[in-house]
Every structure is written in structure tokens, then in C-alpha cells.
Write a protein that holds these residues in place. Structure first.
Motif, short mmCIF file in Angstrom:
data_model
loop_
_atom_site.label_atom_id
_atom_site.label_comp_id
_atom_site.label_asym_id
_atom_site.label_seq_id
_atom_site.Cartn_x
_atom_site.Cartn_y
_atom_site.Cartn_z
N GLN A 106 31.61 4.14 34.80
CA GLN A 106 30.87 5.36 35.13
C GLN A 106 29.74 5.56 34.13
OE1 GLN A 106 29.17 8.91 35.05
NE2 GLN A 106 30.68 8.73 33.40
N SER A 107 30.09 5.60 32.84
CA SER A 107 29.10 5.91 31.81
C SER A 107 28.15 4.75 31.55
CB SER A 107 29.81 6.25 30.50
OG SER A 107 30.56 5.11 30.04
N GLY A 108 28.64 3.54 31.77
CA GLY A 108 27.85 2.36 31.42
C GLY A 108 27.79 2.13 29.93
N GLU A 109 28.62 2.86 29.17
CA GLU A 109 28.57 2.77 27.71
C GLU A 109 29.90 2.38 27.08
OE1 GLU A 109 25.77 2.84 26.27
OE2 GLU A 109 24.53 3.83 27.80
N THR A 110 30.92 2.13 27.87
CA THR A 110 32.24 1.84 27.31
C THR A 110 32.18 0.54 26.50
OG1 THR A 110 33.26 3.01 29.12
CG2 THR A 110 34.67 1.47 27.93
N ALA A 111 32.54 0.66 25.21
CA ALA A 111 32.33 -0.45 24.28
C ALA A 111 33.08 -1.72 24.70
CB ALA A 111 32.76 -0.03 22.88
N ASP A 112 34.35 -1.58 25.08
CA ASP A 112 35.12 -2.77 25.43
C ASP A 112 34.58 -3.43 26.70
OD1 ASP A 112 37.12 -3.15 23.42
OD2 ASP A 112 38.18 -1.39 24.16
N THR A 113 34.16 -2.63 27.65
CA THR A 113 33.65 -3.18 28.91
C THR A 113 32.34 -3.93 28.66
OG1 THR A 113 34.67 -1.29 30.03
CG2 THR A 113 33.11 -2.59 31.32
N LEU A 114 31.49 -3.34 27.84
CA LEU A 114 30.23 -3.99 27.51
C LEU A 114 30.47 -5.32 26.78
CD1 LEU A 114 27.12 -3.90 27.38
CD2 LEU A 114 27.31 -2.52 25.30
N ALA A 115 31.40 -5.31 25.82
CA ALA A 115 31.68 -6.53 25.06
C ALA A 115 32.29 -7.61 25.95
CB ALA A 115 32.61 -6.21 23.89
N ALA A 116 33.15 -7.21 26.89
CA ALA A 116 33.76 -8.18 27.81
C ALA A 116 32.69 -8.84 28.66
CB ALA A 116 34.79 -7.47 28.70
N LEU A 117 31.75 -8.03 29.08
CA LEU A 117 30.66 -8.53 29.91
C LEU A 117 29.79 -9.51 29.13
CD1 LEU A 117 29.85 -7.61 32.73
CD2 LEU A 117 28.16 -6.13 31.68
N GLU A 118 29.51 -9.17 27.90
CA GLU A 118 28.67 -10.05 27.09
C GLU A 118 29.35 -11.37 26.79
OE1 GLU A 118 27.18 -7.23 24.25
OE2 GLU A 118 25.38 -6.93 25.51
N LEU A 119 30.66 -11.31 26.60
CA LEU A 119 31.42 -12.54 26.41
C LEU A 119 31.30 -13.43 27.65
CD1 LEU A 119 33.60 -14.20 24.83
CD2 LEU A 119 35.30 -12.87 26.08
#
Ligand code: F6R
Length: 366
Positions: A106-119
Motif C-alpha cells: 500500500q505505502s510503497g515504503e515497507t523496508a522489508d518489501t523494498l529490500a526483497a525486491l532489490e534482492l
């Protein structure tokens, strides 16, 4: 700013006919078989040829991902894995260039979700985002994406963002399924026509508000709740339990109904309210027996059923009737009474529903 509602959460629950419509508007016109998402267009072939789709998310967005697993596997026949972003990123996951990784946030800012995506990106996967906040970090990090058009969600407990996510994921499953030929045109058309009726059916479900206030009165002092569902309603059971615990601070657990006999059934006695989502779908007969198991142990059953059902109402203590729809779309309706139930119980307990203790709207630390 709360548009006459007492809390943002209630306003946002009542906005869902509109936010669901906004999330499909321009992307689907059933009469003309038109189904199109700008974000997917360029990647249609990639999606159609993907060996696997991995969904990463947290919390309520992870529950939307679970609904998508049922949808994409059924309609598009591509294997789907749904991962908690925090676990995925730290376990040395196997990711290939033919994988598509979808982050839901929703927020597009969740730290774990962002890091998983970058991985996943660093391992060569195609990364796709489903975000509500335009221009957010996750939206910017992805190769492509589709926004949910839920509008700003202020209440910390996610409601309209969830149904918007499920709407967008349904469209994606239909697009990939029709591209791959796993979803026949007649079935596709039926689903599109049905999806167009969902905002009006959500409006119907919202009329249950008064009845749910009555049920909430009776259970507001419970210390535990169990939520059961099967199939498409299993993720809804998880979501109902999360909504209740985060805003009312009542301990609640969601379970696949058949899993109950492997442990949680020991909890059931006359003190235990059990919310069973038992709409008419392919697992209906099975869930009827699960309700019998609960009643045999004197649990209090609050059942969410399809209008006109007579079997479950004969057994349940409380019956909440929602309109009929395809099982693929049922989570969009069956979650509504659960959102209302948790809202009213929390208000009756004097909780701060829009800003529950210890929680933040976006979790930017891991
Ligand atoms: C529950 C809730 C949280 C969020 C989770 C993910 O009501 O709001 O569980 O769903 O923190 O947040 P987003 O979707 O912003 O990544």
C-alpha cells in the motif's frame, strides 16, 4: 476530512465500492472484452512465459498476495509462491531470470518489501510493483507495475487498499490467463461481467453494518477469536483475524478450516467465538463439516454465508449473509463484514482504531 464518519477506518471501509471501481476503471470493459493494463502490456510475454511468480509482501498486503496465488494458479496456471518479504530476503532464495517477482505494498515504503525486491532484481528477475502511493520507493524501484487506485488510506488498519490490491491482482490473473490460453474466452467474459457487479455487491454487504453492530455488542469482551476459511476464503480468515487483533487488541487467529483439527480445535469451548467464512463455493461441503466440529465442542459460530443458504444457518449462532458471486471474486465481498466486525468491537472497547498502539502506517524499518 472524515466525511461525516467517526473514524478514517470506517470512512475507508465505506469507500470500497468506489475504490474497487476506480481500481478497475479504464482497465476493463466487459461488453467489449476489453482488458488492458498499461503496466503489464510491455511485459505480457514475460508474464505469459514466466516459470514462476513470486509474490513478496507484509501484513495485509501479504494476504492479498495469498488470494492472488489462488487466482493466478487457477486462471493462468503458473506456479506462485507467496513470501513474507522479511523471510524471503534473508534465506538465500533461489531466483532465476525467468521468475517474475511481484511486490505488493500500500505505502510503497515497507523496508522489508523494498529490500526483497532489490534482492530479486540483483538476481535478474523481472520485478513488478502493486502500490497505492504514487511515486513511492517500491513503485520507483520496479521495472513495471500497476497502481491500486484506492486513494489515500489514513487509518492504520488497511481496508480499502486490500480490496483494491485484490481487484488489480484479479485483472492481472485474467490478463495472463487469457494470454496463455488457460482461461477460455467464455469464462473470461463471465468473470469480467461478474467483476463489474462487485462494487454494487460491496454496497449491499455494507448494509450489514447495523446487524454487525449487534453481533459486536455480544462479543466485545471475548479474549480470543478464531477465524476459519477454506480456498479463496482462507486468506480472508487470516485478514479478519489480523484486523481484529491490531485494532481491538483481542487475540485472534486465522486458520484454514481443515487445519483446525491439527491443534486449534483444543481451544474451542463455549467461550470461543469462531468466525467461519462459509460461502457457496467449491469447498462449501467441506466447511459444513468444519462448522459441525466447532458446534460439537460448543463453540459460538458467527458464519458469513451466501444469501439464501439454509444449511449453515441451521447450525450457526449468528449468520451474516452476503451476495452471491464467483468464488474467484468472493474475498472482495467476504472481507467486508470482517472489517466491520473488528471496527465495531474496537470502538466498543474504547480503542483508538485509526492509530492503534505500537503500529505505524508505513513500516520503514526492518
Ligand atoms: C494491517 C496493515 C499492515 C500492512 C503492512 C504492509 O492492517 O496495515 O499489516 O499491511 O505493514 O504495509 P504496506 O502494504 O504499506 O507494504
Amino acid at each position: 476530512e472524515k466525511g461525516g464518519y467517526e473514524h478514517f477506518m470506517l470512512k475507508e471501509i465505506f469507500e470500497q465500492p468506489r475504490s474497487i471501481l476506480d481500481s478497475m476503471r479504464g482497465r476493463m470493459v466487459a461488453e467489449s472484452d476489453h482488458l488492458m493494463m498499461a503496466g503489464i502490456r510491455e511485459f505480457e510475454n514475460k508474464f505469459a512465459n514466466a516459470s514462476r511468480i513470486i509474490i513478496v509482501a507484509c501484513g495485509t498486503s501479504w494476504h492479498a498476495g495469498l488470494v492472488a496465488e489462488y487466482l493466478i494458479e487457477d486462471l493462468a496456471r503458473i506456479p506462485v509462491e507467496v513470501e513474507y518479504a522479511s523471510e524471503f530476503r534473508y534465506r538465500n532464495p533461489i531466483i532465476s531470470e525467468r521468475d517474475i517477482v511481484i511486490a505488493i505494498s500500500q505505502s510503497g515504503e515497507t523496508a522489508d518489501t523494498l529490500a526483497a525486491l532489490e534482492l530479486a532484481k540483483s538476481k535478474g528477475a523481472t520485478i513488478f510493483g502493486i502500490c497505492n502511493v504514487v511515486g513511492s520507493s517500491i513503485a520507483r524501484a520496479t521495472d513495471a507495475g500497476a497502481y491500486t487506485h484506492a486513494g489515500p488510506e489514513i487509518g492504520v488498519a488497511s481496508t480499502k487498499a486490500f480490496t483494491a490490491q485484490v481487484t488489480v491482482l484479479t485483472l492481472i490473473a485474467m490478463i495472463i490467463g487469457s494470454k496463455r490460453g488457460t482461461l477460455e474466452t467464455t469464462k473470461l467474459r463471465e468473470l469480467m461481467v461478474e467483476l463489474e457487479t462487485i462494487p454494487a455487491k460491496v454496497e449491499e454487504a455494507l448494509k450489514l453494518n447495523e446487524q454487525i453492530i449487534g453481533i459486536s455488542e455480544q462479543y466485545k469482551d471475548a479474549t480470543n477469536f478464531l477465524y476459519l476459511g477454506r480456498g479463496y476464503n482462507f486468506p480472508v480468515a487470516l485478514e479478519g483475524a489480523l484486523k481484529l487483533k491490531e485494532i481491538s487488541y483481542i487475540h485472534a487467529e486465522g486458520y484454514p478450516a481443515a487445519e483446525m483439527k491439527h491443534g486449534p480445535i483444543a481451544l474451542i469451548d463455549e467461550q470461543m467465538p469462531v468466525v467461519v467464512i462459509a460461502t457457496k463455493d467449491s469447498s462449501y461441503e467441506k466447511i459444513v463439516s468444519n462448522v459441525q466440529e466447532v458446534k460439537a465442542r460448543k463453540g459460538k459460530v458467527i458464519a458469513v454465508v451466501t444469501e439464501g443458504d439454509t444449511t449453515i444457518p441451521a447450525m450457526a449462532d449468528h449468520v451474516i449473509e452476503i451476495p452471491e458471486t464467483s468464488e474467484h471474486l468472493m474475498p472482495l465481498l467476504s472481507v467486508i463484514p470482517l472489517q466491520l466486525l473488528s471496527y465495531h468491537i474496537a470502538v466498543m472497547r474504547g480503542c483508538n482504531v485509526d492509530q492503534p498502539r505500537n503500529l505505524a502506517k508505513s513500516v520503514t524499518v526492518e
